[in-house]
Scaffold this active site. Structure first.
Site, PDB file in Angstrom:
ATOM      1  N   THR A  44     136.504 175.693 104.122  1.00 44.58           N
ATOM      2  CA  THR A  44     137.832 175.080 103.995  1.00 44.58           C
ATOM      3  C   THR A  44     137.739 173.580 103.735  1.00 44.58           C
ATOM      4  O   THR A  44     138.681 172.996 103.214  1.00 44.58           O
ATOM      5  CB  THR A  44     138.644 175.308 105.291  1.00 44.58           C
ATOM      6  N   ALA A 143     118.652 176.914 110.275  1.00 48.50           N
ATOM      7  CA  ALA A 143     119.510 177.718 111.147  1.00 48.50           C
ATOM      8  C   ALA A 143     120.991 177.470 110.884  1.00 48.50           C
ATOM      9  O   ALA A 143     121.847 178.008 111.574  1.00 48.50           O
ATOM     10  CB  ALA A 143     119.190 177.421 112.611  1.00 48.50           C
ATOM     11  N   GLY A 144     121.298 176.640 109.885  1.00 42.76           N
ATOM     12  CA  GLY A 144     122.701 176.380 109.566  1.00 42.76           C
ATOM     13  C   GLY A 144     123.371 175.432 110.537  1.00 42.76           C
ATOM     14  O   GLY A 144     124.590 175.458 110.688  1.00 42.76           O
ATOM     15  N   LEU A 145     122.582 174.586 111.198  1.00 34.18           N
ATOM     16  CA  LEU A 145     123.160 173.647 112.163  1.00 34.18           C
ATOM     17  C   LEU A 145     123.123 172.210 111.631  1.00 34.18           C
ATOM     18  O   LEU A 145     123.163 171.256 112.393  1.00 34.18           O
ATOM     19  CB  LEU A 145     122.425 173.749 113.509  1.00 34.18           C
ATOM     20  N   SER A 148     119.977 168.358 107.863  1.00 31.37           N
ATOM     21  CA  SER A 148     119.883 167.262 106.894  1.00 31.37           C
ATOM     22  C   SER A 148     121.043 166.284 107.070  1.00 31.37           C
ATOM     23  O   SER A 148     120.875 165.081 106.913  1.00 31.37           O
ATOM     24  CB  SER A 148     119.834 167.795 105.460  1.00 31.37           C
ATOM     25  N   GLU A 180     125.003 163.328  99.557  1.00 28.26           N
ATOM     26  CA  GLU A 180     124.723 164.757  99.325  1.00 28.26           C
ATOM     27  C   GLU A 180     125.144 165.172  97.915  1.00 28.26           C
ATOM     28  O   GLU A 180     124.382 165.797  97.189  1.00 28.26           O
ATOM     29  CB  GLU A 180     125.567 165.614 100.283  1.00 28.26           C
ATOM     30  N   ASP A 192     130.287 168.503 108.052  1.00 27.98           N
ATOM     31  CA  ASP A 192     129.098 168.388 108.896  1.00 27.98           C
ATOM     32  C   ASP A 192     128.877 166.959 109.384  1.00 27.98           C
ATOM     33  O   ASP A 192     128.626 166.722 110.563  1.00 27.98           O
ATOM     34  CB  ASP A 192     127.867 168.879 108.127  1.00 27.98           C
TER      35      ASP A 192
HETATM   36  C1  GLA Z   1     128.043 173.732 104.614  1.00 24.57           C
HETATM   37  C2  GLA Z   1     128.619 172.472 104.000  1.00 24.57           C
HETATM   38  C3  GLA Z   1     129.971 172.132 104.600  1.00 24.57           C
HETATM   39  C4  GLA Z   1     130.902 173.331 104.594  1.00 24.57           C
HETATM   40  C5  GLA Z   1     130.201 174.576 105.117  1.00 24.57           C
HETATM   41  C6  GLA Z   1     131.035 175.809 104.968  1.00 24.57           C
HETATM   42  O1  GLA Z   1     127.726 173.524 105.945  1.00 24.57           O
HETATM   43  O2  GLA Z   1     127.729 171.389 104.202  1.00 24.57           O
HETATM   44  O3  GLA Z   1     130.531 171.048 103.928  1.00 24.57           O
HETATM   45  O4  GLA Z   1     131.441 173.541 103.315  1.00 24.57           O
HETATM   46  O5  GLA Z   1     128.963 174.812 104.484  1.00 24.57           O
HETATM   47  O6  GLA Z   1     132.136 175.754 105.792  1.00 24.57           O
END
Ligand code: GLA
Length: 471
Positions: A44, A143-145, A148, A180, A192
């Site tokens: 979003t 791990a998607g946290l 970076s 980025e 993030d």
């Molecule tokens: C990654 C991106 C964020 C966001 C999410 C999905 O983490 O860095 O900006 O778009 O995916 O919600």
């Protein structure tokens, strides 16, 4: 000083010492930025919508020293090193010049630092001199946290401070997003870095990505006996792989077809039947997800934490079926966690791998973890090395064998688990960058600080002493 604060001070002090070892001089300071878990509001952010992430205690630390005039290096030379190396041995090193940086000029982990320098020059008119930098991060990679983003935020906070740039949190969030998007070339949104820069202890960050207004929404997990369990699939994912950009493009097309500037501006009664079936699903996810974020924030404000579970699960269904960014491993984790009694579960982050989260009662941590592990085993998914459980005070940051895994010898295998709950039982959510800035001068020299997992990892070989030259 709380135990968590002491642990961070210990890490910072160890990193400062390590820096002196590596670069032959003390750093000007050590700065910290946390990773994040997104509670809800997926994809979003780049649609001008709502997000609700929370910052976590796992964080990136950077020790930095601005270049002094000298013989060894050019004035704009950056010597960077990271304690993370793919082999687990020694340091990963990189070098670049701050002058004349062009997008893509630096790759790998150091692109996060170079991207920040680029964005500061291009968008904030800052002339950044050379510097030495040593990075150490406890944010798990892959791990998607947001490991970076944590590095980018730590670097920009450090440079903002050292160069007296006077940037506020939002400006730094925008600049790291530019790093980025423009320098590294991944079309990510602003969630993030905002979580890292603006997150507050015990709260999730409700962020309106259109106005960039934010609110700290209380997330008193511990007071309700709850925890958010983070379950890493160990499936590698990258936002530069194309799936992320393709979703972004679908959303742009959807907004254009609906004559809206962004999907945030699509009216409730818009006729979605003008969209092709794929775009329709993408748009439906975003519209529904924005509403779910509002609903979760409202439940949290009303102190109804348990009620958010079903909204988390609905988010997963929408990401799986409409936005199509889940994967079998994430679906398995979510289904197994729910079957084992989680109040709600969903994939978190960009998708295609990374982690899922489950809202659980704290006393279910073991049983939910074991159920997920068993489901992984049943489906024949690749199993990995360790469970991590971050619990304070007894087991902070230590790897431990999980009792649900019946390995006879060797490391316990399975997906990676981090458990984040505010206060009792786990490491607390972090406080936001302002209170997390550490200078060597304020760290002191006490040897009584508790050892941290980082301090152990900081014992690594010295650099070879040959000067690094970037030209
Ligand atoms: C990654 C991106 C964020 C966001 C999410 C999905 O983490 O860095 O900006 O778009 O995916 O919600």
């Amino acid at each position: 000083m709380s135990t968590a604060d002491s642990a961070v001070s210990g890490r910072a002090e160890a990193l400062a010492r390590h820096f002196a070892d590596v670069f032959g001089a003390e750093p000007d300071g050590v700065w910290r930025a946390p990773g994040r878990v997104n509670l809800i509001g997926e994809h979003t952010d780049y649609n001008n919508g709502f997000v609700l992430p929370f910052a976590i205690d796992q964080s990136a630390l950077v020790a930095v020293r601005l270049r002094r005039p000298g013989l060894e290096c050019a004035a704009d030379a950056v010597r960077a090193a990271s304690t993370y190396s793919p082999t687990g041995q020694g340091l990963s090193r990189a070098a670049f010049s701050t002058g004349g940086l062009e997008p893509g000029a630096v790759s790998g982990w150091a692109s996060s630092a170079a991207g920040v320098v680029y964005a500061l020059g291009r968008h904030a008119g800052a002339s950044v001199p050379g510097f030495d930098l040593l990075l150490d991060s406890t944010v798990p990679v892959g791990a998607g946290l947001s490991p970076s983003h944590a590095v980018e935020v730590a670097v920009i906070v450090a440079l903002n401070d050292l160069l007296g740039l006077g940037l506020d949190g939002l400006e730094m969030a925008r600049l790291t997003q530019a790093a980025e998007n423009e320098f590294i070339g991944v079309p990510t949104g602003i969630m993030d870095q905002s979580a890292s820069l603006l997150g507050r202890e015990g709260s999730a960050l409700f962020l309106d990505c259109r106005s960039l207004e934010s609110e700290a929404v209380p997330l008193p997990l511990a007071a309700h006996g709850l925890a958010v369990l983070v379950m890493d699939t160990r499936v590698a994912h990258s936002h530069s792989d194309g799936g992320y950009g393709a979703r972004r493009e679908s959303c742009r097309r959807g907004a254009a077809a609906l004559a809206a500037q962004s999907l945030r501006e699509v009216p409730e009664d818009a006729d979605l039947s003008v969209l092709d079936p794929v775009t329709l699903r993408r748009v439906r996810h975003i519209l529904g997800e924005n509403q779910r974020v509002l609903d979760v924030a409202a439940e949290l404000r009303a102190n109804n934490i348990e009620s958010i579970g079903k909204l988390l699960t609905a988010s997963h269904v929408s990401l799986r079926d409409d936005f199509e960014v889940s994967c079998p491993e994430l679906d398995t984790e979510v289904e197994a966690a729910l079957a084992a009694g989680a109040l709600g579960a969903r994939m978190t982050g960009g998708g295609f791998g990374g982690s899922a989260i489950a809202l659980i009662r704290q006393d279910k941590e073991q049983s939910v973890s074991a159920a997920v592990l068993a489901a992984f085993r049943d489906k024949g998914f690749r199993r990995r090395q360790y469970f991590l459980s971050f619990r304070l005070p007894e087991q902070a940051g230590r790897r431990r064998k999980d009792s649900g895994a019946k390995e006879k010898s060797g490391p316990v295998k399975g997906p990676l688990f981090l458990s984040c709950a505010e206060g009792k039982g786990f490491e607390p959510l972090v406080r936001g960058y302002r209170t997390l800035v550490f200078k060597t001068s304020s760290i002191g020299r006490s040897d009584n600080l508790p050892p941290s997992s980082l301090a152990d990892r900081c014992i690594s070989p010295k650099f070879d002493q040959s000067p690094w030259r970037t030209k």
